[in-house]
Write a protein that holds these residues in place. Sequence first.
Motif, PDB file in Angstrom:
ATOM      1  N   ASP A  74      -2.098 -10.678  -7.019  1.00  0.00           N
ATOM      2  CA  ASP A  74      -2.643  -9.206  -7.200  1.00  0.00           C
ATOM      3  C   ASP A  74      -2.435  -8.346  -5.849  1.00  0.00           C
ATOM      4  N   ARG A  75      -1.632  -8.571  -5.011  1.00  0.00           N
ATOM      5  CA  ARG A  75      -1.746  -8.007  -3.658  1.00  0.00           C
ATOM      6  C   ARG A  75      -0.755  -6.674  -3.999  1.00  0.00           C
ATOM      7  N   VAL A  76      -1.344  -5.579  -3.263  1.00  0.00           N
ATOM      8  CA  VAL A  76      -0.517  -4.453  -3.486  1.00  0.00           C
ATOM      9  C   VAL A  76      -0.313  -3.773  -2.059  1.00  0.00           C
ATOM     10  N   GLN A  77       0.969  -3.150  -1.830  1.00  0.00           N
ATOM     11  CA  GLN A  77       0.966  -2.235  -0.869  1.00  0.00           C
ATOM     12  C   GLN A  77       1.477  -0.595  -1.122  1.00  0.00           C
ATOM     13  N   CYS A  78       1.119   0.171  -0.065  1.00  0.00           N
ATOM     14  CA  CYS A  78       1.432   1.496  -0.303  1.00  0.00           C
ATOM     15  C   CYS A  78       1.738   2.205   1.002  1.00  0.00           C
ATOM     16  N   VAL A  79       2.571   3.426   1.205  1.00  0.00           N
ATOM     17  CA  VAL A  79       2.907   3.958   2.380  1.00  0.00           C
ATOM     18  C   VAL A  79       2.203   5.336   2.539  1.00  0.00           C
ATOM     19  N   LYS A  80       1.718   5.522   3.910  1.00  0.00           N
ATOM     20  CA  LYS A  80       1.102   6.975   4.069  1.00  0.00           C
ATOM     21  C   LYS A  80       2.189   7.398   5.118  1.00  0.00           C
ATOM     22  N   SER A  81       2.247   8.735   4.760  1.00  0.00           N
ATOM     23  CA  SER A  81       2.901   9.361   5.731  1.00  0.00           C
ATOM     24  C   SER A  81       2.697  11.153   5.450  1.00  0.00           C
ATOM     25  N   GLU A  82       2.105  11.601   6.928  1.00  0.00           N
ATOM     26  CA  GLU A  82       1.797  12.973   7.026  1.00  0.00           C
ATOM     27  C   GLU A  82       0.773  13.224   5.973  1.00  0.00           C
ATOM     28  N   GLY A  83      -0.197  12.405   5.894  1.00  0.00           N
ATOM     29  CA  GLY A  83      -1.371  12.558   5.183  1.00  0.00           C
ATOM     30  C   GLY A  83      -1.313  12.327   3.648  1.00  0.00           C
TER      31      GLY A  83
END
Length: 301
Positions: A74-83
């Motif tokens: 149940d691990r997840v990842q996401c990307v943050k760019s320019e808010g």
Amino acid sequence: MQSGFRAGHGCTSATLKVLNDIVTAIDKKHYCAAVFIDLAKAFDSVNHHILIGRLSSLGFSNDCVAWFTNYFSDRVQCVKSEGLLSGPLAVSMGVPQGSILGPTLFSVYINDVALAAGESLIHLYADDTILYTSGPSLDTVLTTLQTSFNAIQLSFRGLQLLLNTSKTKCMLFNRLLPAPARPSSITSLDGSNLEFVDNYKYLGVWLDCKLSFQTHINHLQSKVKSRIGFLFRNKASFTHAAKHTLVKLTILPILDFGDVIYKIASNTLLNKLDAVYHSAIRFVTKAPYTTHHCDLYALVG
């Protein structure tokens, strides 16, 4: 065979081990050939089921294996760019990067690969792998290396790790014996010929086929020169104490890293590093260019 993330081991100790084996072979007037193996996205390609099986085979208790199974699930990842934040994406493979456990788990995952080396020698630093062998006959050396390389590739495939063929290189170490015009190719299992190179950066140190360390010292000289040039151009901005600190933190670590490895270079090459080191001392002390190096060393203790 594994120097990554182990107490008392590091990049320098790993390189020294490999270098000692190669120099010993050269001193016997043997040929020595190596394959520097590069894996594609190694830490991201770890199969959780295989890793859990490895932990079980090492004697981890059922409760401990269950804990690790939960740790990977149940691990997840996401990307943050320019808010802006992307939606979460499930992570079904790989060890969590940036974690304390990640490198150790990867070492557990890959460690049995060393058993496939056969008659060749192998050394690992996490996913940096060098496979090498030596002998009086170049043809025999390359045949042995090819056999071992095939077995290593099969072992990696069993772990679902992919070879990065374009970045996997061969080198023939030779200082005394006649060099062949075209050595026999070492090939990957998909039929690609590996490139023979004269220089390769292994764990932060440039190795060359003659073990002269000329390439490494030229890189160090260039890197230190550019930093000293920046410091001299801005010297009016720094106090004496700041100059001393800047040299200790930005110049000396470059020269210190792996110095026990490249100290076998010729005095002619090492003198190049003396010259840039003396420039760093003159930056700190404002000593004239004509100041003898012994006086420079005395000024900075």
